[in-house]
Write a protein that holds these residues in place. Sequence first.
Motif, PDB file in Angstrom:
ATOM      1  N   ASN A   7     131.210 -10.651  19.957  1.00 51.05           N
ATOM      2  CA  ASN A   7     131.035 -11.551  18.824  1.00 51.05           C
ATOM      3  C   ASN A   7     130.006 -11.024  17.808  1.00 51.05           C
ATOM      4  O   ASN A   7     130.301 -10.840  16.623  1.00 51.05           O
ATOM      5  N   ARG A  10     132.754  -3.009  26.977  1.00 49.68           N
ATOM      6  CA  ARG A  10     133.401  -3.176  28.285  1.00 49.68           C
ATOM      7  C   ARG A  10     134.888  -3.476  28.098  1.00 49.68           C
ATOM      8  O   ARG A  10     135.749  -2.880  28.734  1.00 49.68           O
ATOM      9  N   SER A  64     125.258  -8.394  25.823  1.00 54.20           N
ATOM     10  CA  SER A  64     124.534  -9.598  26.246  1.00 54.20           C
ATOM     11  C   SER A  64     123.187  -9.175  26.853  1.00 54.20           C
ATOM     12  O   SER A  64     123.047  -8.051  27.364  1.00 54.20           O
ATOM     13  N   SER A  79     123.479  -8.163  30.497  1.00 52.44           N
ATOM     14  CA  SER A  79     124.122  -6.893  30.884  1.00 52.44           C
ATOM     15  C   SER A  79     123.422  -5.679  30.289  1.00 52.44           C
ATOM     16  O   SER A  79     123.855  -4.544  30.519  1.00 52.44           O
ATOM     17  N   LEU A 118     118.938  -7.686  20.667  1.00 49.03           N
ATOM     18  CA  LEU A 118     118.892  -8.782  21.650  1.00 49.03           C
ATOM     19  C   LEU A 118     117.992  -9.915  21.148  1.00 49.03           C
ATOM     20  O   LEU A 118     116.996  -9.659  20.478  1.00 49.03           O
ATOM     21  N   PHE A 124     119.948 -14.830  13.034  1.00 47.30           N
ATOM     22  CA  PHE A 124     121.087 -15.580  12.499  1.00 47.30           C
ATOM     23  C   PHE A 124     122.328 -15.040  13.193  1.00 47.30           C
ATOM     24  O   PHE A 124     122.267 -14.007  13.877  1.00 47.30           O
ATOM     25  N   ASP A 132     126.084 -17.083  28.329  1.00 43.75           N
ATOM     26  CA  ASP A 132     125.299 -15.893  28.710  1.00 43.75           C
ATOM     27  C   ASP A 132     124.120 -15.704  27.763  1.00 43.75           C
ATOM     28  O   ASP A 132     123.014 -15.358  28.188  1.00 43.75           O
ATOM     29  N   LEU A 133     124.378 -15.927  26.476  1.00 45.71           N
ATOM     30  CA  LEU A 133     123.296 -15.740  25.487  1.00 45.71           C
ATOM     31  C   LEU A 133     122.180 -16.752  25.763  1.00 45.71           C
ATOM     32  O   LEU A 133     121.008 -16.384  25.852  1.00 45.71           O
TER      33      LEU A 133
HETATM   34  P1  NAP Z   1     126.779 -12.316  24.345  1.00 47.57           P
HETATM   35  O1  NAP Z   1     127.587 -13.138  25.252  1.00 47.57           O
HETATM   36  O2  NAP Z   1     125.322 -12.428  24.427  1.00 47.57           O
HETATM   37  O3  NAP Z   1     127.219 -10.791  24.494  1.00 47.57           O
HETATM   38  C1  NAP Z   1     128.555 -10.377  24.441  1.00 47.57           C
HETATM   39  C2  NAP Z   1     128.591  -8.870  24.520  1.00 47.57           C
HETATM   40  O4  NAP Z   1     128.064  -8.422  25.777  1.00 47.57           O
HETATM   41  C3  NAP Z   1     129.996  -8.317  24.421  1.00 47.57           C
HETATM   42  O5  NAP Z   1     129.958  -7.124  23.701  1.00 47.57           O
HETATM   43  C4  NAP Z   1     130.372  -8.060  25.878  1.00 47.57           C
HETATM   44  O6  NAP Z   1     131.287  -6.994  26.018  1.00 47.57           O
HETATM   45  C5  NAP Z   1     129.047  -7.619  26.458  1.00 47.57           C
HETATM   46  N1  NAP Z   1     128.958  -7.867  27.889  1.00 47.57           N
HETATM   47  C6  NAP Z   1     128.789  -9.062  28.505  1.00 47.57           C
HETATM   48  N2  NAP Z   1     128.730  -8.914  29.855  1.00 47.57           N
HETATM   49  C7  NAP Z   1     128.873  -7.574  30.083  1.00 47.57           C
HETATM   50  C8  NAP Z   1     128.890  -6.783  31.268  1.00 47.57           C
HETATM   51  N3  NAP Z   1     128.748  -7.317  32.487  1.00 47.57           N
HETATM   52  N4  NAP Z   1     129.035  -5.444  31.118  1.00 47.57           N
HETATM   53  C9  NAP Z   1     129.160  -4.882  29.894  1.00 47.57           C
HETATM   54  N5  NAP Z   1     129.160  -5.588  28.741  1.00 47.57           N
HETATM   55  C10 NAP Z   1     129.012  -6.912  28.841  1.00 47.57           C
HETATM   56  O7  NAP Z   1     127.280 -12.718  22.850  1.00 47.57           O
HETATM   57  P2  NAP Z   1     127.016 -12.114  21.413  1.00 47.57           P
HETATM   58  O8  NAP Z   1     126.903 -13.302  20.524  1.00 47.57           O
HETATM   59  O9  NAP Z   1     128.048 -11.106  21.106  1.00 47.57           O
HETATM   60  O10 NAP Z   1     125.557 -11.439  21.479  1.00 47.57           O
HETATM   61  C11 NAP Z   1     125.385 -10.051  21.660  1.00 47.57           C
HETATM   62  C12 NAP Z   1     123.893  -9.725  21.587  1.00 47.57           C
HETATM   63  O11 NAP Z   1     123.398 -10.048  20.283  1.00 47.57           O
HETATM   64  C13 NAP Z   1     123.057 -10.525  22.580  1.00 47.57           C
HETATM   65  O12 NAP Z   1     122.063  -9.711  23.115  1.00 47.57           O
HETATM   66  C14 NAP Z   1     122.431 -11.614  21.711  1.00 47.57           C
HETATM   67  O13 NAP Z   1     121.190 -12.042  22.236  1.00 47.57           O
HETATM   68  C15 NAP Z   1     122.263 -10.901  20.375  1.00 47.57           C
HETATM   69  N6  NAP Z   1     122.272 -11.776  19.214  1.00 47.57           N
HETATM   70  C16 NAP Z   1     123.276 -12.677  19.062  1.00 47.57           C
HETATM   71  C17 NAP Z   1     123.255 -13.538  17.963  1.00 47.57           C
HETATM   72  C18 NAP Z   1     124.358 -14.555  17.743  1.00 47.57           C
HETATM   73  O14 NAP Z   1     124.201 -15.394  16.873  1.00 47.57           O
HETATM   74  N7  NAP Z   1     125.451 -14.513  18.459  1.00 47.57           N
HETATM   75  C19 NAP Z   1     122.212 -13.451  17.040  1.00 47.57           C
HETATM   76  C20 NAP Z   1     121.214 -12.492  17.224  1.00 47.57           C
HETATM   77  C21 NAP Z   1     121.249 -11.663  18.322  1.00 47.57           C
HETATM   78  P3  NAP Z   1     132.874  -7.233  25.899  1.00 47.57           P
HETATM   79  O15 NAP Z   1     133.098  -8.123  24.697  1.00 47.57           O
HETATM   80  O16 NAP Z   1     133.381  -5.864  25.708  1.00 47.57           O
HETATM   81  O17 NAP Z   1     133.324  -7.868  27.179  1.00 47.57           O
END
Ligand code: NAP
Length: 341
Positions: A79, A100, A134, A137, A160, A187, A289-290
């Motif tokens: 995402n 992944r 995440s 991970s 992160l 954001f 997870d987040l």
């Molecule tokens: P998330 O659920 O925190 O992370 C999803 C990502 O993690 C996907 O790319 C997923 O890969 C990967 N992942 C999850 N479990 C895994 C595992 N066991 N092995 C390998 N890869 C794994 O949702 P997100 O919103 O995309 O956030 C990503 C990062 O950005 C996080 O660290 C979060 O804290 C940070 N962030 C998010 C936001 C927001 O608003 N969403 C804002 C600022 C910072 P696949 O999709 O390939 O399965």
Amino acid sequence: MLSSSSLPCRTPSLVPNPNPNPNPNRSLLLLRPHGRCCRRGAPPVLAMDAAQPFDFESRASDLLERQSKLKIAIVGFGNFGQFLARTFARQGHTLLAHSRSDHSAAAASVGAAFFRDPHDLCECHPDVVLLATSILSAERVLRSLPLQRLRRSTLFVDVLSVKEFPKNLFLQLLPPHFDILCTHPMFGPESAKDGWAGLPFVYDKVRLADADDRLDRCANFLDIFSREGCRMVEMPCGEHDEIAAGIQFLTHTVGRVLAKLDLKPTPIDTKGYEMLLKLVENTCSDSFDLYNGLFMYNKNSTELLERLDVAFDSLKKELFGRLHDRLRKQLFESSQSLTGS
Ligand code: NAP
């Protein structure tokens, strides 16, 4: 592509070529590192008032623009990784992606090359490796990267939502020749769907080699966010975590508590209630997870949960205390009127 780290000179200064360009494909701008001329062929230019071609300025700015473009490998193309990639691509950076799951269609939609195998990704020698997996991970994913296939000067960045944890992870797992920048764009796809202007971007330059090209590369990466109008906040990772527990973890917790009440819109919604519904939508659109990561990997979150508990208890006590006082008063009044005293 001209990547910052593949430039022949550090901190290039622009030197106009006095001769009309015999070959229009050859750049009119030559690079000079720290006053030493590195130009081949043409004589050195001594006067800045030498005749310049009419489009000198536009060519100069084109070259500077191209030099600031980066080859960015996004590791974790879910995402948030995809959300960032759309802006990186619009700004003209070269994008590589690895995740992944197979996100090759999403990668293609922003012109990014998708790599199932991290070895292939690293062999492309990105300027920047951006960790966007995440929180839970992150360690496993970082350990799975074949670091030996990267250029020794690679810049590692994370996005992160907690900061002490990735900082320590990077310092522990990355060899000393890699640069480290820890960041948190505060954001996401929901809160920034109308643009990034005015939104906070926190960063901590954890480890940067003292070399102009590497400092420039870090500046070029940060410039992606300042160009979009983000509010740039340089802050140590520990301080970020302290503050973030009180604002971000609190917001997510309240949103998720309200979600458990299964709130629905009604015909008489107030503005305040509409804000609560919006809060549930904003927080619950992020993965669990987040949220879990915000709790597990920020030591300040436990204390925040306890303070929330205490605050809720104290509010209940205040309400029930007043109710108790009122009932007791009524009881006394009615017993007095019965006995006629
Ligand atoms: P998330 O659920 O925190 O992370 C999803 C990502 O993690 C996907 O790319 C997923 O890969 C990967 N992942 C999850 N479990 C895994 C595992 N066991 N092995 C390998 N890869 C794994 O949702 P997100 O919103 O995309 O956030 C990503 C990062 O950005 C996080 O660290 C979060 O804290 C940070 N962030 C998010 C936001 C927001 O608003 N969403 C804002 C600022 C910072 P696949 O999709 O390939 O399965």
